[in-house]
Design a protein around this motif. Structure first.
Motif, mmCIF file in Angstrom:
data_model
loop_
_atom_site.group_PDB
_atom_site.id
_atom_site.type_symbol
_atom_site.label_atom_id
_atom_site.label_comp_id
_atom_site.label_asym_id
_atom_site.label_seq_id
_atom_site.Cartn_x
_atom_site.Cartn_y
_atom_site.Cartn_z
ATOM 1 N N THR A 169 0.856 -1.180 0.000
ATOM 2 C CA THR A 169 0.000 0.000 0.000
ATOM 3 C C THR A 169 0.894 1.232 0.000
ATOM 4 O OG1 THR A 169 -1.794 -1.075 1.215
ATOM 5 C CG2 THR A 169 -1.725 1.334 1.280
ATOM 6 N N CYS A 170 0.625 2.139 -0.901
ATOM 7 C CA CYS A 170 1.370 3.396 -0.944
ATOM 8 C C CYS A 170 0.831 4.326 0.138
ATOM 9 C CB CYS A 170 1.223 4.057 -2.317
ATOM 10 S SG CYS A 170 1.999 5.682 -2.425
ATOM 11 N N LEU A 171 1.650 4.636 1.130
ATOM 12 C CA LEU A 171 1.240 5.575 2.171
ATOM 13 C C LEU A 171 1.623 6.999 1.806
ATOM 14 C CD1 LEU A 171 1.947 3.582 5.451
ATOM 15 C CD2 LEU A 171 -0.121 3.691 4.055
ATOM 16 N N GLY A 172 2.346 7.156 0.701
ATOM 17 C CA GLY A 172 2.626 8.484 0.177
ATOM 18 C C GLY A 172 3.881 9.117 0.750
ATOM 19 N N ARG A 173 3.958 10.426 0.619
ATOM 20 C CA ARG A 173 5.137 11.175 1.040
ATOM 21 C C ARG A 173 5.200 11.283 2.556
ATOM 22 N NH1 ARG A 173 5.557 16.726 -2.096
ATOM 23 N NH2 ARG A 173 7.336 16.849 -0.682
ATOM 24 N N VAL A 174 6.424 11.291 3.064
ATOM 25 C CA VAL A 174 6.640 11.468 4.496
ATOM 26 C C VAL A 174 7.733 12.505 4.711
ATOM 27 C CG1 VAL A 174 5.905 9.128 5.092
ATOM 28 C CG2 VAL A 174 8.317 9.554 4.580
ATOM 29 N N ASP A 175 7.681 13.179 5.869
ATOM 30 C CA ASP A 175 8.674 14.182 6.236
ATOM 31 C C ASP A 175 9.375 13.764 7.527
ATOM 32 O OD1 ASP A 175 8.044 15.892 4.098
ATOM 33 O OD2 ASP A 175 6.412 16.819 5.239
ATOM 34 N N TYR A 176 10.641 14.113 7.619
ATOM 35 C CA TYR A 176 11.446 13.809 8.800
ATOM 36 C C TYR A 176 10.920 14.557 10.026
ATOM 37 C CZ TYR A 176 15.387 14.312 12.041
ATOM 38 O OH TYR A 176 16.176 14.348 13.162
ATOM 39 N N VAL A 177 10.855 13.852 11.163
ATOM 40 C CA VAL A 177 10.482 14.484 12.437
ATOM 41 C C VAL A 177 11.658 14.462 13.402
ATOM 42 C CG1 VAL A 177 8.956 14.371 14.451
ATOM 43 C CG2 VAL A 177 8.051 13.850 12.167
#
Length: 255
Positions: A216-224
């Protein structure tokens, strides 16, 4: 046929239906998005390129079997009609890449769409690692199998990957990656490197019949935030909260 039962968005189903039709245009005559779909379908069928010198050669071979083509068309139509998830585009950077968050893909489709490999590059999409750097689209693709088993994972690849919340995900890099390595620096500062991270998950590697499962593509993510090294434990924030069923599976493995 088993490699196509996961197709669950209408645009992809329509494109695959067109590509296996007897009167489908040549690859050079397709629009840019249609060409991406052609690469996705081609490498789904032949991840090692099948010995074909061109996409047209591969599809010409396929179209010699009209009953196979008809079954492909029926399967993708059924999959798209049965989908219960609302897929969304991944944003302007991926305007020409027809991948959608919450849609389901085989690894070969993802890598073909992100131009990890192509016949033009002289590189196929055979790939078995959990991460893939795709320089053409400046994308780090993360492939996460949530429920890992010792039969398919060595002691050094039993990474702890799990959901912290519907929009936060804990992920561990490969053991050789440190925060000061080129790859580690790109993970921790993707905006500074002009790159992007896409997250793909599946519960298990295979179903009860032994069939390889899609992601499943969960899409873009950003560093936390992150801690440690070799591996680096990174917390990522999703641009779009994961589907409820995916969150249930991804949270369960944290126990």
């Amino acid at each position: 046929m088993a490699a196509l039962i996961h197709v669950d968005d209408q645009e992809r189903a329509d494109a695959y239906t067109m590509l296996v039709s007897a009167d489908a245009p040549a690859y050079a005559e397709l629009g840019s998005r249609e060409q991406v779909f052609a690469r996705m379908l081609f490498f789904t069928l032949w991840d090692d390129a099948g010995g074909f010198a061109s996409y047209d050669e591969g599809f010409k071979h396929l179209r010699q079997y009209p009953y196979v083509c008809s079954e492909i068309q029926q399967i993708v139509a059924m999959g798209a009609a049965a989908s219960k998830r609302a897929s969304k585009a991944l944003g302007m950077h991926y305007a020409s890449v027809p991948l959608f968050s919450h849609a389901t893909y085989r690894r070969e489709e993802i890598l073909a769409a992100l131009e990890y490999g192509s016949l033009e590059l002289g590189k196929n999409v055979k790939h078995r690692e959990g991460v893939a750097w795709c320089p053409k689209t400046k994308t780090d693709a993360f492939f996460v199998t949530l429920s890992k088993d010792e039969a398919n994972h060595s002691a050094t690849t039993m990474y702890r990957d799990y959901a912290l919340s519907p929009d936060l995900f804990h992920w561990e890099s490969q053991n050789a990656t440190s925060p000061t390595s080129p790859t580690g620096k790109r993970y921790l500062d993707s905006s500074g490197h002009g790159s992007h991270v896409l997250l793909f998950t599946r519960d298990t590697a295979e179903d009860e019949t032994g069939l390889t499962l899609p992601y499943t593509c969960l899409g873009r993510v950003d560093y936390v935030q992150h801690k440690g090294e070799k591996p680096i434990a990174i917390t990522w924030k999703l641009h779009r909260p994961m589907p409820a069923d995916v969150f249930a599976d991804a949270a369960a493995v944290a126990q």
